[in-house]
Design a protein around this motif. Sequence first.
Motif, PDB file in Angstrom:
ATOM      1  N   GLU A  72       0.849  -1.184   0.000  1.00 24.14           N
ATOM      2  CA  GLU A  72       0.000   0.000   0.000  1.00 24.14           C
ATOM      3  C   GLU A  72       0.889   1.240   0.000  1.00 24.14           C
ATOM      4  O   GLU A  72       1.767   1.385   0.854  1.00 24.14           O
ATOM      5  N   ALA A  73       0.672   2.138  -0.965  1.00 23.36           N
ATOM      6  CA  ALA A  73       1.486   3.346  -1.060  1.00 23.36           C
ATOM      7  C   ALA A  73       1.239   4.244   0.151  1.00 23.36           C
ATOM      8  O   ALA A  73       0.091   4.478   0.537  1.00 23.36           O
ATOM      9  N   VAL A  74       2.340   4.689   0.771  1.00 19.90           N
ATOM     10  CA  VAL A  74       2.247   5.536   1.955  1.00 19.90           C
ATOM     11  C   VAL A  74       3.284   6.649   1.867  1.00 19.90           C
ATOM     12  O   VAL A  74       4.301   6.521   1.182  1.00 19.90           O
ATOM     13  N   SER A  75       3.018   7.724   2.580  1.00 18.07           N
ATOM     14  CA  SER A  75       4.013   8.792   2.691  1.00 18.07           C
ATOM     15  C   SER A  75       4.957   8.435   3.846  1.00 18.07           C
ATOM     16  O   SER A  75       4.744   7.450   4.557  1.00 18.07           O
ATOM     17  N   GLU A  76       5.967   9.268   4.035  1.00 13.73           N
ATOM     18  CA  GLU A  76       6.925   8.985   5.111  1.00 13.73           C
ATOM     19  C   GLU A  76       6.258   9.044   6.479  1.00 13.73           C
ATOM     20  O   GLU A  76       6.498   8.190   7.332  1.00 13.73           O
ATOM     21  N   ASP A  77       5.386  10.029   6.703  1.00 12.47           N
ATOM     22  CA  ASP A  77       4.677  10.139   7.980  1.00 12.47           C
ATOM     23  C   ASP A  77       3.739   8.956   8.207  1.00 12.47           C
ATOM     24  O   ASP A  77       3.631   8.442   9.324  1.00 12.47           O
ATOM     25  N   GLU A  78       3.059   8.534   7.149  1.00  7.87           N
ATOM     26  CA  GLU A  78       2.175   7.371   7.262  1.00  7.87           C
ATOM     27  C   GLU A  78       2.971   6.102   7.539  1.00  7.87           C
ATOM     28  O   GLU A  78       2.522   5.231   8.292  1.00  7.87           O
ATOM     29  N   LEU A  79       4.158   5.996   6.944  1.00 14.32           N
ATOM     30  CA  LEU A  79       5.018   4.833   7.182  1.00 14.32           C
ATOM     31  C   LEU A  79       5.419   4.761   8.650  1.00 14.32           C
ATOM     32  O   LEU A  79       5.358   3.694   9.273  1.00 14.32           O
ATOM     33  N   VAL A  80       5.795   5.891   9.216  1.00 14.88           N
ATOM     34  CA  VAL A  80       6.160   5.926  10.639  1.00 14.88           C
ATOM     35  C   VAL A  80       4.964   5.540  11.498  1.00 14.88           C
ATOM     36  O   VAL A  80       5.101   4.758  12.453  1.00 14.88           O
ATOM     37  N   ALA A  81       3.795   6.043  11.161  1.00 16.09           N
ATOM     38  CA  ALA A  81       2.585   5.720  11.924  1.00 16.09           C
ATOM     39  C   ALA A  81       2.260   4.225  11.830  1.00 16.09           C
ATOM     40  O   ALA A  81       1.888   3.598  12.822  1.00 16.09           O
ATOM     41  N   LYS A  82       2.417   3.648  10.639  1.00 10.71           N
ATOM     42  CA  LYS A  82       2.128   2.217  10.465  1.00 10.71           C
ATOM     43  C   LYS A  82       3.140   1.359  11.217  1.00 10.71           C
ATOM     44  O   LYS A  82       2.780   0.321  11.785  1.00 10.71           O
ATOM     45  N   LEU A  83       4.423   1.768  11.211  1.00 12.16           N
ATOM     46  CA  LEU A  83       5.433   1.036  11.977  1.00 12.16           C
ATOM     47  C   LEU A  83       5.137   1.104  13.469  1.00 12.16           C
ATOM     48  O   LEU A  83       5.259   0.102  14.184  1.00 12.16           O
TER      49      LEU A  83
END
Length: 136
Positions: free
Chosen positions: A78-89
């Motif tokens: 799923e395509a994510v931005s850098e902030d979304e990636l941090v939130a998902k991690l």
Amino acid sequence: MGAQLGGSKSRDGIVGINVTPMVDVVLVLLVIMMVSATYIVAQSLKVELPKSASSDEAVTSVAQISVSKEGNYFFKQEAVSEDELVAKLREARAGGTELNVVISADTTAQHGRVVHVIDLAKREGISKFAINVDHE
């Protein structure tokens, strides 16, 4: 009793043995044995271990992160931005299980992007990483 000016003509026997060459040979043999022992262990037979439903170990979860050649991030496809990636991690790590991150990157993706993903995961307290590669 006369003194000899030219010194003694008789040869004395060898009193000590020079052990330096012997030590060198023994150390080289030791290094060869250590390297070959690790190679033999690496080539050991791989077996599939039986599975148990009542294991004592914590179940680990895997977070799949991909980096495209354009530098875009994908979390579990799923395509994510850098902030979304941090939130998902952060969300994945909060699940209570040990989180392993597997990073897949395009061959033309910038090295700095992959290192940045590892840095983001380390900031979230994740310490286990794997880099996904294809075998030729």
